[in-house]
Scaffold this active site. Structure first.
Site, mmCIF file in Angstrom:
data_model
loop_
_atom_site.group_PDB
_atom_site.id
_atom_site.type_symbol
_atom_site.label_atom_id
_atom_site.label_comp_id
_atom_site.label_asym_id
_atom_site.label_seq_id
_atom_site.Cartn_x
_atom_site.Cartn_y
_atom_site.Cartn_z
ATOM 1 N N ASP A 153 9.988 -15.479 -3.138
ATOM 2 C CA ASP A 153 10.478 -16.508 -2.622
ATOM 3 C C ASP A 153 11.975 -16.084 -2.018
ATOM 4 O O ASP A 153 12.683 -15.059 -2.695
ATOM 5 C CB ASP A 153 10.931 -17.600 -3.447
ATOM 6 C CG ASP A 153 11.371 -19.112 -2.825
ATOM 7 O OD1 ASP A 153 11.192 -19.038 -1.650
ATOM 8 O OD2 ASP A 153 11.714 -19.883 -3.640
ATOM 9 N N HIS A 189 10.568 -12.434 6.456
ATOM 10 C CA HIS A 189 9.395 -12.130 6.041
ATOM 11 C C HIS A 189 8.760 -10.592 6.187
ATOM 12 O O HIS A 189 8.130 -10.077 5.418
ATOM 13 C CB HIS A 189 8.205 -13.033 6.528
ATOM 14 C CG HIS A 189 8.307 -14.455 6.478
ATOM 15 N ND1 HIS A 189 8.425 -14.921 5.189
ATOM 16 C CD2 HIS A 189 8.420 -15.617 7.039
ATOM 17 C CE1 HIS A 189 8.713 -16.503 4.867
ATOM 18 N NE2 HIS A 189 8.663 -16.577 6.292
ATOM 19 N N LEU A 199 -6.768 0.090 -8.985
ATOM 20 C CA LEU A 199 -5.779 -0.888 -9.037
ATOM 21 C C LEU A 199 -6.034 -2.189 -8.222
ATOM 22 O O LEU A 199 -6.244 -1.989 -7.118
ATOM 23 C CB LEU A 199 -4.420 -0.258 -8.423
ATOM 24 C CG LEU A 199 -3.292 -1.173 -8.287
ATOM 25 C CD1 LEU A 199 -2.268 -1.069 -9.641
ATOM 26 C CD2 LEU A 199 -2.645 -1.015 -6.996
HETATM 27 C C1 FPP Z 1 8.668 -17.427 0.527
HETATM 28 O O1 FPP Z 1 9.979 -17.461 1.101
HETATM 29 C C2 FPP Z 1 7.759 -16.640 1.284
HETATM 30 C C3 FPP Z 1 6.392 -17.105 1.845
HETATM 31 C C4 FPP Z 1 6.128 -18.359 1.926
HETATM 32 C C5 FPP Z 1 5.885 -16.145 2.725
HETATM 33 C C6 FPP Z 1 5.782 -14.728 2.137
HETATM 34 C C7 FPP Z 1 4.958 -13.762 3.309
HETATM 35 C C8 FPP Z 1 4.983 -12.553 3.438
HETATM 36 C C9 FPP Z 1 6.168 -11.768 2.678
HETATM 37 C C10 FPP Z 1 4.358 -11.794 4.544
HETATM 38 C C11 FPP Z 1 2.982 -11.782 4.406
HETATM 39 C C12 FPP Z 1 2.632 -11.043 2.782
HETATM 40 C C13 FPP Z 1 2.337 -9.759 2.607
HETATM 41 C C14 FPP Z 1 1.676 -9.225 1.309
HETATM 42 C C15 FPP Z 1 1.506 -9.063 3.821
HETATM 43 P P1 FPP Z 1 10.654 -18.569 1.833
HETATM 44 O O2 FPP Z 1 10.455 -18.511 3.280
HETATM 45 O O3 FPP Z 1 10.077 -19.876 1.327
HETATM 46 O O4 FPP Z 1 12.211 -18.462 1.780
HETATM 47 P P2 FPP Z 1 13.288 -19.396 1.518
HETATM 48 O O5 FPP Z 1 13.284 -20.322 0.154
HETATM 49 O O6 FPP Z 1 14.410 -18.850 1.497
HETATM 50 O O7 FPP Z 1 13.416 -20.480 2.742
#
Ligand code: FPP
Length: 246
Positions: A33, A50, A143
């Site tokens: 997050d 992201h 893994l």
């Molecule tokens: C949460 O941060 C993050 C997500 C919901 C998406 C995570 C996805 C990736 C990192 C890309 C794909 C993953 C892989 C493993 C290839 P948020 O956007 O909710 O952050 P915030 O709370 O600051 O808004």
């Protein structure tokens, strides 16, 4: 509620194999997050967070593997994340697409077994097929890397129960449910790490986290580096796990 270790108190990277082995940690799970806030703080669009988040994730997986952790799980996209703006969803799916391609290319080197947790039906046929293909070509690797994608823990439990009903089960046991979850190939997570400052599980591994240790840090996911990972594992190594006993 947050766990902060003085950086000077942290063990060296070279000591981590022993610390991991002594702690008994086999499975670590991440709620990544804080990507959006990280990007916004830098004046960038949320999607940029992201992209950097994927790099932080790859780094964490490599370190976990090098230190002897055998299962890593991450929450890439939840059943609730479809509520996000379309361009953000498109960018996350694009990053996943690139990630899958690289995982295919690096298969001989990395020897990681990829498993996607969640219902693939909503991903679109092309992405769903790429996920299935990666699962198939890596199925003999050791893994386990679980990527929760269109995943929700309640949805997972309901699907497991429905499969059991379809099999004609009149009475079900805990083992029946565990063996019908998306995570059936993995042991339960020993440690769940959530970055970004929120103190909740957000519909992640609700069945499997029965005795997981929880670690919350206000570090935003793109900043989650080796030092942060070491701090979370060191904190885990200090926990007394009694599983309801004394
Ligand atoms: C949460 O941060 C993050 C997500 C919901 C998406 C995570 C996805 C990736 C990192 C890309 C794909 C993953 C892989 C493993 C290839 P948020 O956007 O909710 O952050 P915030 O709370 O600051 O808004």
């Amino acid at each position: 509620m947050f766990f902060k270790q003085k950086k000077t108190d942290l063990p060296k990277k070279d000591d981590m194999k022993k610390i991991v082995a002594d702690s008994g940690i086999k499975h670590i799970a991440f709620i990544m997050d804080g990507n959006g806030r990280w990007a916004r703080a830098k004046g960038l669009p949320r999607e940029a967070g992201h992209g950097v988040g994927v790099k932080a994730f790859k780094n964490a997986v490599t370190l976990c593997r090098d230190w002897g952790i055998t299962t890593v799980t991450t929450y890439a996209f939840s059943t609730e994340n479809w509520k996000r703006p379309p361009q953000e969803i498109r960018e996350i799916m694009r990053l996943l697409d690139v990630y899958i391609k690289e995982a295919e290319d690096d298969n001989d080197k990395n020897r990681i077994r990829y498993i996607f947790l969640g219902n693939k039906d909503r991903l679109g046929e092309e992405l769903a097929e790429k996920c299935r293909y990666l699962e198939n070509i890596t199925k003999d690797n050791s893994l386990i890397l679980n990527i929760a994608l269109n995943y929700g823990a309640r949805d997972e439990i309901v699907s497991a129960v429905n499969s059991l009903i379809a099999e004609g089960k009149a009475e079900i046991t805990e083992e029946d449910i565990s063996s019908h979850l998306y995570t059936r190939e993995s042991c339960d997570p020993d440690l769940i790490v959530r970055t970004g400052g929120e103190i909740r599980l957000s519909n992640f591994l609700l069945w499997q986290s029965q005795y997981s240790e929880l670690y919350f840090t206000d570090c935003l996911w793109p900043d989650f580096n080796e030092e942060e990972l070491i701090a979370s594992i060191v904190e885990f190594s200090k926990r007394k796990r009694r599983y309801g006993g004394v």
